[in-house]
Design a protein around this motif. Structure first.
Motif, short mmCIF file in Angstrom:
data_model
loop_
_atom_site.label_atom_id
_atom_site.label_comp_id
_atom_site.label_asym_id
_atom_site.label_seq_id
_atom_site.Cartn_x
_atom_site.Cartn_y
_atom_site.Cartn_z
N TRP A 235 -2.73 -5.31 -14.62
CA TRP A 235 -1.61 -5.80 -15.45
C TRP A 235 -0.34 -5.00 -15.15
N SER A 236 -0.46 -3.68 -15.12
CA SER A 236 0.70 -2.84 -14.84
C SER A 236 1.21 -3.06 -13.42
N LEU A 237 0.29 -3.17 -12.46
CA LEU A 237 0.67 -3.32 -11.06
C LEU A 237 1.41 -4.63 -10.80
N ILE A 238 0.91 -5.71 -11.37
CA ILE A 238 1.55 -6.99 -11.07
C ILE A 238 2.93 -7.09 -11.72
N HIS A 239 3.10 -6.44 -12.86
CA HIS A 239 4.42 -6.46 -13.48
C HIS A 239 5.39 -5.52 -12.78
N ALA A 240 4.88 -4.47 -12.18
CA ALA A 240 5.74 -3.53 -11.47
C ALA A 240 6.16 -4.06 -10.11
N PHE A 241 5.24 -4.76 -9.41
CA PHE A 241 5.49 -5.16 -8.02
C PHE A 241 5.61 -6.66 -7.79
N LEU A 242 5.03 -7.48 -8.66
CA LEU A 242 4.95 -8.93 -8.42
C LEU A 242 4.57 -9.23 -6.97
N PRO A 243 3.41 -8.74 -6.55
CA PRO A 243 3.02 -8.93 -5.14
C PRO A 243 2.62 -10.37 -4.85
N GLU A 244 2.78 -10.76 -3.61
CA GLU A 244 2.26 -12.04 -3.17
C GLU A 244 0.75 -11.98 -3.05
N VAL A 245 0.25 -10.79 -2.64
CA VAL A 245 -1.18 -10.61 -2.41
C VAL A 245 -1.62 -9.30 -3.07
N LEU A 246 -2.72 -9.38 -3.82
CA LEU A 246 -3.38 -8.20 -4.34
C LEU A 246 -4.72 -8.10 -3.63
N LEU A 247 -4.89 -7.05 -2.83
CA LEU A 247 -6.13 -6.88 -2.07
C LEU A 247 -7.04 -5.90 -2.79
N ILE A 248 -8.32 -6.21 -2.79
CA ILE A 248 -9.34 -5.31 -3.30
C ILE A 248 -10.19 -4.86 -2.11
N GLY A 249 -10.24 -3.55 -1.88
CA GLY A 249 -11.01 -3.02 -0.77
C GLY A 249 -11.81 -1.81 -1.18
N GLY A 250 -12.23 -1.03 -0.20
CA GLY A 250 -13.10 0.11 -0.47
C GLY A 250 -14.54 -0.34 -0.55
N GLY A 251 -15.46 0.59 -0.30
CA GLY A 251 -16.88 0.23 -0.25
C GLY A 251 -17.37 -0.43 -1.52
N MET A 252 -17.07 0.17 -2.67
CA MET A 252 -17.54 -0.38 -3.93
C MET A 252 -16.76 -1.63 -4.30
N GLY A 253 -15.46 -1.62 -4.00
CA GLY A 253 -14.63 -2.78 -4.31
C GLY A 253 -15.07 -4.02 -3.58
N GLU A 254 -15.50 -3.85 -2.33
CA GLU A 254 -15.93 -5.01 -1.54
C GLU A 254 -17.34 -5.47 -1.92
N ARG A 255 -18.22 -4.50 -2.23
CA ARG A 255 -19.58 -4.88 -2.64
C ARG A 255 -19.56 -5.65 -3.96
#
Length: 303
Positions: A235-255
């Motif tokens: 919530w904080s990130l999207i209001h701060a940056f309004l990104p076109e893409v939010l990527l989720i990565g990292g070992g646990m994030g991808e699993r």
């Protein structure tokens, strides 16, 4: 012949080394154990050997390299090349990793935050390719984060890396090593889940996830709490940056991408101030290769 750089992704348990072409192609690679407890000098020697072997397999000599990029979890001092991360690299703190590699290979060497490197990799050859504004969260031993704006990684005062994983989502939450309480990392990183699960006899974070999937209520509550923390952080990130893409990565994030995508989706759905349908939540495309490719991309871009 296109230029080649060496990309190194230094993790808490493994170090990945790759010879990377300008298009993000991995021409050769090695993976070695970090084994930080064995000491910095031993780790540096293993890393140098892995770089030698990778270059030999790719048919590249030091004089032809664009450079060596080192993706590393912070904190560290980029100017001096000194690692200050006692949390995920115990025994390496206070040591300069850049100068000895520069002397050994006779090529430029740069240290970059591992989350920045991962997003650079995704921008070159992965899920952020073509995006003007992208934000990435890497979920694993810690919570890393990076932002890409108009093709450049966002850097803070004195060129420092903003620590997105230390956004506070609950001021009354668990203590974090950063000195605050209730950061995303204190709720949602692997060690945080492991600590919460130890009270119920779960061996580690993956045991918590497995038990939650099996319907065990303590584990379900721990996973739900971590997902709520991610939702609040997003919530904080999207209001701060309004990104076109939010990527989720990292070992646990991808699993466990489905869990985090759902949490992020809830935040985006509630964000009435964000343009409808403008933000996509995607899984990082390069997996464990993102940091390695991105660290090399840093050198290819600078060459």
């Amino acid at each position: 012949m296109s230029r080649v750089a060496i990309g190194v992704d230094i993790g808490g348990t493994k170090i990945a080394v790759g010879a990377i072409g300008e298009d993000g192609t991995i021409r050769a690679r090695r993976t070695i154990a970090t084994d930080a407890e064995a000491g910095f000098d031993a780790g540096l020697a293993r890393l140098a050997r892995a770089i030698d072997e990778t270059m030999a397999e790719a048919g590249v000599v030091p004089a032809a390299l664009a450079g060596i990029g080192l993706g590393c979890p912070g904190p560290f001092d980029e100017a001096s090349g000194r690692i200050e991360n006692f949390y995920t690299l115990p025994g390496w703190e206070g040591n300069d990793i850049v100068s000895p590699l520069t002397a050994r290979f006779g090529t430029p060497v740069r240290l970059v935050n591992d989350a920045d490197a991962a997003l650079l990799g995704e921008a070159l050859a992965g899920a952020a390719r073509g995006a003007r504004i992208a934000v990435m969260l890497t979920v694993g031993t810690g919570i890393g984060g990076a932002a890409l704006i108009d093709g450049a990684i966002l850097r803070g005062a004195k060129g420092e890396h903003p620590e997105i994983g230390h956004l506070i989502v609950d001021p009354a939450g668990p203590e974090c090593y950063c000195g605050s309480r209730g950061c995303i990392e204190a709720f949602a990183a692997g060690p945080a889940l492991a600590r919460a699960g130890a009270e119920y006899g779960y061996a580690d974070a993956e045991a918590v996830f497995a038990a939650a999937k099996a319907g065990e209520e303590p584990a379900r509550a721990i996973v739900a709490r971590s997902a709520e923390a991610m939702e609040t952080g997003v919530w904080s990130l999207i209001h701060a940056f309004l990104p076109e893409v939010l990527l989720i990565g990292g070992g646990m994030g991808e699993r466990h991408f489905a869990l985090y995508r759902e949490a992020a989706g809830r935040a985006i759905a509630r964000a009435v101030l964000a343009p409808e349908g403008a933000i996509r939540v995607v899984k990082a495309a390069l997996g464990n290769d993102a940091g390695m490719v991105g660290a090399a991309a840093l050198m290819l871009d600078a060459a």
